[in-house]
Write an enzyme that holds these catalytic residues in place. Sequence first.
Site, PDB file in Angstrom:
ATOM      1  CD  GLU A 104      -2.824  -1.145   2.423  1.00 14.51           C
ATOM      2  OE1 GLU A 104      -3.984  -1.588   2.370  1.00 14.51           O
ATOM      3  OE2 GLU A 104      -2.278  -0.823   3.503  1.00 14.51           O
ATOM      4  CE  LYS A 122     -12.333   1.279  10.288  1.00 12.85           C
ATOM      5  NZ  LYS A 122     -11.914   0.026  10.953  1.00 12.85           N
TER       6      LYS A 122
END
Length: 228
Positions: A104, A122
């Site tokens: 990533e 989150k």
Amino acid sequence: MDLRLQAAQRAIEEVKSGMTLGLGTGATAGYFIDLLGERLKSGELHQVRGVPTSEASAERARRWGIPLISLSEVNELDLAVDGADEVDAQLNLIKGLGRALLREKIVEIHARRFVVIVDESKLTPRLGGKGPLPIEIVPFEAQAHVRWLNSLGCRAELWLETDGSPARTDNGNYLARCWFEGGIPDPYILARRLADRPGIVEHGLFLDMAQQVIVAGQDGVRTLERGR
């Protein structure tokens, strides 16, 4: 509707025909890949290519017929879209609980724009305040690396599968997880220490990388931008 899907729906509006995209990993990024595949299949988008951040994302994209390329074929990506495990007020991230943090980071550092899609759960005032920080380590002397990680003011352990075997990344490396009581005091200092340590391949601190974070919540979808 799943809040993660709502965030992905907002992010897909950023995609234009002819773009080259970084395709993230995990459930939220999976929604984005599905939406991209649907728009390509319908003809609403065309000539869009993707660079996947994991074998799982590559397979998902192939099922939709999304053309895939490697970073060696382009100088930069127009846009990368991915989820995150935690997001702080400065739009710094913890990522990697989907086991793809190294790939990533490699892909997303090549993007002109990196957009993160999350649900409001989150968001955190301090990174590490909600869960562990994942660390990718080499298999050689793995327990020695975990012992060193425990010297950083956290509780570190080797990430194990349900059968007791070490969790592995697509790169063949092991993963450790580090819990910081009350969160990480200074993510930049920690990132530097981790980067300098032999045997630590990569860490899940994504600092100063995201330009936008799309947050879906019970009151709707909003966009946070760096510096605003």
